[in-house]
Design an enzyme around this catalytic site. Structure first.
Site, PDB file in Angstrom:
ATOM      1  N   MET A  49     -13.902  28.140 -40.594  1.00  0.00           N
ATOM      2  CA  MET A  49     -13.962  28.429 -39.167  1.00  0.00           C
ATOM      3  C   MET A  49     -15.428  28.560 -38.733  1.00  0.00           C
ATOM      4  O   MET A  49     -16.287  28.913 -39.530  1.00  0.00           O
ATOM      5  CB  MET A  49     -13.269  29.763 -38.877  1.00  0.00           C
ATOM      6  CG  MET A  49     -11.797  29.793 -39.215  1.00  0.00           C
ATOM      7  SD  MET A  49     -11.110  31.392 -38.766  1.00  0.00           S
ATOM      8  CE  MET A  49     -12.397  32.497 -39.272  1.00  0.00           C
ATOM      9  N   GLY A  52     -18.360  24.452 -36.569  1.00  0.00           N
ATOM     10  CA  GLY A  52     -18.679  23.424 -35.583  1.00  0.00           C
ATOM     11  C   GLY A  52     -17.820  22.176 -35.664  1.00  0.00           C
ATOM     12  O   GLY A  52     -18.233  21.117 -35.206  1.00  0.00           O
ATOM     13  N   LYS A  53     -16.631  22.313 -36.217  1.00  0.00           N
ATOM     14  CA  LYS A  53     -15.777  21.135 -36.368  1.00  0.00           C
ATOM     15  C   LYS A  53     -15.428  20.512 -35.013  1.00  0.00           C
ATOM     16  O   LYS A  53     -15.505  19.302 -34.845  1.00  0.00           O
ATOM     17  CB  LYS A  53     -14.476  21.505 -37.100  1.00  0.00           C
ATOM     18  CG  LYS A  53     -14.679  21.842 -38.568  1.00  0.00           C
ATOM     19  CD  LYS A  53     -13.358  22.073 -39.272  1.00  0.00           C
ATOM     20  CE  LYS A  53     -12.592  23.261 -38.741  1.00  0.00           C
ATOM     21  NZ  LYS A  53     -13.306  24.537 -38.902  1.00  0.00           N
ATOM     22  N   ASP A 124      -8.379  16.673 -33.985  1.00  0.00           N
ATOM     23  CA  ASP A 124      -8.973  17.987 -34.241  1.00  0.00           C
ATOM     24  C   ASP A 124      -7.893  18.950 -34.726  1.00  0.00           C
ATOM     25  O   ASP A 124      -6.711  18.743 -34.468  1.00  0.00           O
ATOM     26  CB  ASP A 124      -9.642  18.517 -32.967  1.00  0.00           C
ATOM     27  CG  ASP A 124     -10.628  19.645 -33.258  1.00  0.00           C
ATOM     28  OD1 ASP A 124     -11.228  19.627 -34.364  1.00  0.00           O
ATOM     29  OD2 ASP A 124     -10.800  20.535 -32.415  1.00  0.00           O
ATOM     30  N   GLU A 125      -8.300  19.990 -35.423  1.00  0.00           N
ATOM     31  CA  GLU A 125      -7.376  20.994 -35.980  1.00  0.00           C
ATOM     32  C   GLU A 125      -6.312  20.318 -36.852  1.00  0.00           C
ATOM     33  O   GLU A 125      -5.138  20.713 -36.866  1.00  0.00           O
ATOM     34  CB  GLU A 125      -6.717  21.821 -34.870  1.00  0.00           C
ATOM     35  CG  GLU A 125      -7.683  22.486 -33.898  1.00  0.00           C
ATOM     36  CD  GLU A 125      -8.483  23.628 -34.511  1.00  0.00           C
ATOM     37  OE1 GLU A 125      -8.397  23.827 -35.749  1.00  0.00           O
ATOM     38  OE2 GLU A 125      -9.213  24.317 -33.771  1.00  0.00           O
ATOM     39  N   ALA A 126      -6.714  19.306 -37.592  1.00  0.00           N
ATOM     40  CA  ALA A 126      -5.754  18.476 -38.321  1.00  0.00           C
ATOM     41  C   ALA A 126      -5.025  19.236 -39.425  1.00  0.00           C
ATOM     42  O   ALA A 126      -3.938  18.829 -39.845  1.00  0.00           O
ATOM     43  CB  ALA A 126      -6.460  17.259 -38.914  1.00  0.00           C
TER      44      ALA A 126
END
Ligand code: ZN
Length: 242
Positions: A49, A52-53, A124-126
């Protein structure tokens, strides 16, 4: 390859897709098996977490769009809890919310049917997706020539791989750990996502529990997450300011 600045040239070196006989899709040169010579790729960028993803996902989308490519952004359980990708440093982009019943292949086909090209997906949030979604990502790459760039956590609060993350590690053409360091309170590199309930690290419970949602009358405790180094994850020490 560790950041979008390094990743982009590889992708952009591919010929820009042109219209096929239907006016959509990719008209790149093809090999003897009929597949394009410049293969699309499934790439998984992972990190804890706060590393910076989502920022990187949006930057990658921007870089590709600026070169004339067309993409879709998908997410699941974004911190905004809405159909958008938001980043802690203030960027935001509308996104398709991934549900159990959503088929990413259908999403692309339906978009094509509207006459809109899809050259790539930013997922995102894969790690919160289903394993089936990861299989669909591979199918999009291999059968639809769509690039898929997935971003997410590797491990959950128990330090075990999320099923979708595990499948991405197994199937992706390229896996890269995001190199923006998140530090534990002790100064060591943060590696693991601890779930903190009532000020204590917990190691049992549902795999996905959204933090900071203690407004409901039924929720009598505060759930939050804190990135810790392995040493302090294992000892459960949240530091002097916890
Ligand atoms: Zn530490």
């Amino acid at each position: 390859m560790t950041d979008d600045a390094a990743a982009a040239p590889t992708c952009l070196a591919r010929p820009l897709p042109g219209p096929d006989e239907n006016g959509i899709g990719c008209a790149a040169a093809r090999g003897v098996d009929g597949r394009p010579l410049h293969a699309a790729a499934l790439k998984f960028f992972w990190g804890p977490m706060d590393c910076g993803k989502s920022t990187m996902a949006l930057q990658m989308n921007y870089n590709h769009a600026r070169q004339g490519r067309r993409g879709l952004v998908t997410t699941r359980i974004d911190r905004s809890l809405g159909p958008q990708v938001t980043s802690r440093i203030g960027l935001a982009h509308s996104a398709v919310e991934v549900t159990d019943s959503l088929d990413l292949r259908t999403l692309v086909r339906d978009t094509w049917a509207e006459g809109v090209r899809v050259d790539y997906l930013i997922c995102d949030e894969a790690s919160f997706y289903n394993v089936e979604h990861v299989e669909q990502m591979a199918e999009l790459v291999d059968g639809y020539d769509v690039d898929v760039y997935a971003f997410g956590l590797a491990t959950d609060f128990r330090s075990c791989l999320f099923p979708a993350a595990q499948r991405l590690f197994e199937l992706a053409d390229e896996v890269a750990r995001i190199q923006i360091e998140v530090l534990c309170w002790c100064g060591r590199e943060g590696l693991l996502n601890a779930r903190v309930v009532d000020g204590r690290v917990v190691r049992e419970g549902a795999q996905v529990v959204i933090g900071d949602t203690a407004d409901s009358a039924e929720v009598r405790y505060q759930v939050r997450y804190q990135v810790l180094c392995r040493r302090h994850y294992r000892s459960g020490d949240l530091g002097p300011r916890s």
